[in-house]
Scaffold this motif. Structure first.
Motif, PDB file in Angstrom:
ATOM      1  N   LYS A  40      73.952  88.365  95.946  1.00  0.00           N
ATOM      2  CA  LYS A  40      74.113  88.730  94.531  1.00  0.00           C
ATOM      3  C   LYS A  40      75.457  89.405  94.296  1.00  0.00           C
ATOM      4  CE  LYS A  40      70.164  90.877  94.103  1.00  0.00           C
ATOM      5  NZ  LYS A  40      69.031  91.608  93.525  1.00  0.00           N
ATOM      6  N   SER A  57      67.672  84.009  90.288  1.00  0.00           N
ATOM      7  CA  SER A  57      67.269  82.931  91.203  1.00  0.00           C
ATOM      8  C   SER A  57      67.286  83.411  92.649  1.00  0.00           C
ATOM      9  CB  SER A  57      68.196  81.721  91.039  1.00  0.00           C
ATOM     10  OG  SER A  57      68.035  81.161  89.758  1.00  0.00           O
ATOM     11  N   ILE A  58      68.293  84.193  93.000  1.00  0.00           N
ATOM     12  CA  ILE A  58      68.373  84.741  94.362  1.00  0.00           C
ATOM     13  C   ILE A  58      67.203  85.685  94.613  1.00  0.00           C
ATOM     14  CG2 ILE A  58      69.722  86.253  95.876  1.00  0.00           C
ATOM     15  CD1 ILE A  58      72.255  84.895  94.545  1.00  0.00           C
ATOM     16  N   HIS A  71      71.829  83.392  88.117  1.00  0.00           N
ATOM     17  CA  HIS A  71      71.961  83.232  89.577  1.00  0.00           C
ATOM     18  C   HIS A  71      71.359  84.427  90.321  1.00  0.00           C
ATOM     19  CE1 HIS A  71      74.054  79.472  89.654  1.00  0.00           C
ATOM     20  NE2 HIS A  71      75.072  79.912  88.929  1.00  0.00           N
ATOM     21  N   ARG A  72      71.578  85.630  89.820  1.00  0.00           N
ATOM     22  CA  ARG A  72      71.011  86.813  90.476  1.00  0.00           C
ATOM     23  C   ARG A  72      69.478  86.751  90.454  1.00  0.00           C
ATOM     24  NH1 ARG A  72      74.328  91.279  91.448  1.00  0.00           N
ATOM     25  NH2 ARG A  72      72.574  92.651  90.988  1.00  0.00           N
ATOM     26  N   VAL A  98      77.888  86.697  93.787  1.00  0.00           N
ATOM     27  CA  VAL A  98      77.763  86.180  92.420  1.00  0.00           C
ATOM     28  C   VAL A  98      78.519  87.085  91.448  1.00  0.00           C
ATOM     29  CG1 VAL A  98      76.143  85.762  90.513  1.00  0.00           C
ATOM     30  CG2 VAL A  98      75.560  85.009  92.836  1.00  0.00           C
ATOM     31  N   TRP A 138      78.892  77.923  85.415  1.00  0.00           N
ATOM     32  CA  TRP A 138      79.846  78.892  84.846  1.00  0.00           C
ATOM     33  C   TRP A 138      80.671  78.249  83.747  1.00  0.00           C
ATOM     34  CZ3 TRP A 138      79.159  83.763  86.419  1.00  0.00           C
ATOM     35  CH2 TRP A 138      78.523  83.978  87.642  1.00  0.00           C
ATOM     36  N   GLU A 146      75.670  84.723  85.405  1.00  0.00           N
ATOM     37  CA  GLU A 146      75.548  85.709  86.486  1.00  0.00           C
ATOM     38  C   GLU A 146      74.099  86.159  86.632  1.00  0.00           C
ATOM     39  OE1 GLU A 146      77.325  90.068  87.870  1.00  0.00           O
ATOM     40  OE2 GLU A 146      77.582  89.425  85.788  1.00  0.00           O
ATOM     41  N   TYR A 157      71.776  79.088  98.991  1.00  0.00           N
ATOM     42  CA  TYR A 157      71.810  79.089  97.520  1.00  0.00           C
ATOM     43  C   TYR A 157      73.240  78.864  97.017  1.00  0.00           C
ATOM     44  CZ  TYR A 157      71.156  80.250  92.684  1.00  0.00           C
ATOM     45  OH  TYR A 157      71.126  80.178  91.313  1.00  0.00           O
ATOM     46  N   ASP A 158      73.414  77.874  96.166  1.00  0.00           N
ATOM     47  CA  ASP A 158      74.719  77.525  95.601  1.00  0.00           C
ATOM     48  C   ASP A 158      74.829  78.143  94.206  1.00  0.00           C
ATOM     49  OD1 ASP A 158      77.089  76.430  94.703  1.00  0.00           O
ATOM     50  OD2 ASP A 158      76.364  74.349  94.740  1.00  0.00           O
ATOM     51  N   PHE A 159      75.682  79.125  94.082  1.00  0.00           N
ATOM     52  CA  PHE A 159      75.846  79.813  92.801  1.00  0.00           C
ATOM     53  C   PHE A 159      77.116  79.369  92.070  1.00  0.00           C
ATOM     54  CE2 PHE A 159      77.636  82.606  96.051  1.00  0.00           C
ATOM     55  CZ  PHE A 159      78.905  82.872  95.540  1.00  0.00           C
ATOM     56  N   THR A 160      77.688  78.250  92.464  1.00  0.00           N
ATOM     57  CA  THR A 160      78.953  77.816  91.860  1.00  0.00           C
ATOM     58  C   THR A 160      78.763  77.030  90.566  1.00  0.00           C
ATOM     59  OG1 THR A 160      79.001  75.803  93.216  1.00  0.00           O
ATOM     60  CG2 THR A 160      80.139  77.765  94.083  1.00  0.00           C
TER      61      THR A 160
END
Length: 165
Positions: free
Chosen positions: A54, A143-144, A140-141, A57, A162, A137, A156-159
């Motif tokens: 996180k 989801s993590i 993704h946080r 992220v 955005w 942001e 986990y792909d946070f790319t």
């Protein structure tokens, strides 16, 4: 002998932060202190792995925010909330006192109404960018946080998602 369990990049950062090192050499794990490093591996929790991911992220979100405000000084940005409040006040009552915007408009030689509208337009653009960055942001946080194991956290792909800045 190290009994290594893959727990993601955060584990290696934690080992280094504790003053140790760990590497794979010809299929064997070697390290600075087997007992200490094994304790770090064994003690590294899923919550720590999630916190590390996180933080990655949030670092990306910060990079994007900085890209949005690139070229603006901290001094200028410090005045934005005052200018926005004055522009909103002006939009409601063109006879209201707007000392900062009035002085800026006079100094520039532009109409106060024009400057107030420009401030409102810019605020809308910046607010939209911030809302998108903050939303992605947070997504993704969240989801993590929902992941159940180290492999999921590491993979986990946070790319994605955005906004273009």
């Amino acid at each position: 002998m190290i009994l290594y369990t893959e727990k993601g990049a955060g584990l290696h950062v934690a080992i280094t932060a504790a003053g140790h090192w760990l590497r794979e050499d010809d299929g064997q794990w070697v390290c600075s202190d087997e007992a200490a490093v094994q304790a770090l591996i064994d003690g590294y929790t899923l919550e720590q792995a999630k916190a590390f991911r996180k933080a990655e992220v949030s670092a990306l979100a910060t990079k994007l925010r900085n890209k949005v405000i690139k070229g603006y000084s901290a001094g200028e940005m410090a005045s934005w909330s005052i200018k926005l409040a004055e522009a909103r006040t002006f939009a409601i009552d063109p006879l209201a006192s707007c000392p900062l915007l009035t002085l800026e408009a006079q100094t520039r030689g532009v109409a106060l109404a024009s400057l107030a509208q420009r401030v409102l337009d810019n605020a809308t653009l910046f607010a939209g960018a911030e809302a998108m960055i903050a939303g992605v942001e947070g997504m993704h946080r969240d989801s993590i946080d929902a992941l159940a194991d180290f492999d999921g956290v590491a993979a986990y792909d946070f790319t994605g998602g955005w906004p273009a800045t």
